[in-house]
Scaffold this active site. Sequence first.
Site, short mmCIF file in Angstrom:
data_model
loop_
_atom_site.label_atom_id
_atom_site.label_comp_id
_atom_site.label_asym_id
_atom_site.label_seq_id
_atom_site.Cartn_x
_atom_site.Cartn_y
_atom_site.Cartn_z
N ASP A 62 58.73 34.71 48.81
CA ASP A 62 57.30 34.64 49.14
C ASP A 62 56.98 35.72 50.16
OD1 ASP A 62 54.74 33.89 49.63
OD2 ASP A 62 55.21 31.92 50.49
N ASP A 91 52.11 37.48 45.04
CA ASP A 91 53.06 37.68 46.14
C ASP A 91 54.24 36.70 46.13
OD1 ASP A 91 51.64 35.45 46.88
OD2 ASP A 91 51.65 35.93 49.01
N GLU A 92 54.46 36.04 45.01
CA GLU A 92 55.57 35.07 44.95
C GLU A 92 56.30 35.21 43.61
OE1 GLU A 92 54.66 30.79 45.98
OE2 GLU A 92 52.70 31.72 46.21
MG LIG Z 1 52.63 34.39 50.35
#
Ligand SMILES: [Mg+2]
Length: 450
Positions: free
Chosen positions: A14, A109-110
């Site tokens: 993450d 973003d993961e």
């Molecule tokens: Mg994040």
Amino acid sequence: MLPPPSNKLIAHLDMNSYFASVEQQANPFLRGKPIGVCAYLHKNGCVIAASIEAKRLGMKVGMTVTEAKCKVPSAEFVENDPPKYRAVTSRVFSILHELTDCVEHYSIDEAFLDLTGWYRDAAEAAWALARVRRRIKSEVGEWLRCSIGIAPTRFLAKTASDFEKPEGLTVIDRDNLDEILSQLDLEDVCGIGPRIRQRLERAGIMTLMELKLYPVANLIRLFGKYGFYLWCKVNGMECEKVLSPQYLVRSPQPKSIGHSYCVPERVNRDGKVVAVLTRLTERAGRRMRREGLLAGRVSVAVNVLRPGSYVLGQGMRPSMRPTQDPGPRTQDFYSDFLHFSEPASDSFTLVGTACSLLQKIWHGERVNFLAVTLSDFSTPSLQKILPLKIRGTEGGYEINRRRLISDAVDLVRDRYGDEAIMFGSMMGISHEAPDRIGFRKTDGVDISKI
Ligand SMILES: [Mg+2]
């Protein structure tokens, strides 16, 4: 029957304060400072990411720029830049794809990685992911920060990566599962919000450990299937797979593709209403062509403001409306559509149709909302259109020519950006109807280009 405890090796990566970190990476003058990335640089624009420095001072995602400025007066604000974030995500994901063949692009973003069979145990996986983090810093950007979680299931891997932010690496296994769960609150884990918490507490479940030890049959009685999944999750049993793009079932064909825009006053003042509609239609058309579809219908909608009415600002809530009524106000919503005799996908037909529909329902008044929708999709027939020039008709020649030009323009834009080539009428509106980014959307993140 209960599923067996998972013996898989799943990792979750993450990126933290992602959009803000990318902005700080791109602009050294923003590094180490509290910054907020906003949807619009307007007092009512919403903060969609706050830098780690801004979070420490109390800035939260979802605040308006005015609220965030009140909380952190020293903060700087920047407008979001989706192509920049997609480009950085592509580079980060391409590093992850070197670890395993099964990487799920969960959001911008993961990512989840199924490392089963690629690494012997969690310790070896932790070593590999620590190396990935060093590579992200050295190859993509030193200012990017990520937290990593390794566990036997997706749920526990996500819980592990949330455990220590912004740059932790946490391993959850059978031995430390109870210890980690006892340190967390019910709402700290993904899938439990305030309402579920209330229901759990009513059943006497106050902590995650109590949830883990609760009789599963009672949970099923209280929550149905969800109770079963919740119980499996905290007990380290796998009920979800890591879905790598190559294993994903293609999502069904969309029913419609469209774009809308809350038109600010300056667009009316500058006489750019048609230009904004052209841009919205172009964007919708391009998305449709990417899906390999043809549109059978184009519809356009506009909200017209009559004299005396006020223009609602972007994101303006009813409570923010002027208390002094500027006079009698009327807002009229108009829409119109056209069915094509022959489905079309080229920009010229789509933009031409959308603009002529607008001219039928709008006569130069102020507008505050514009929308275009393409629908009634079909797939192109495999029958080849002969490039014959037939006098007096458009014939296959013209249809073919328009389609080829649109495809060529799409290729140029894919390579050099949306602004590289455009209709003349769209000149001078580069900041209107900007590209937007969704946290769960990974469209445009392409690791094949790295
Ligand atoms: Mg994040």
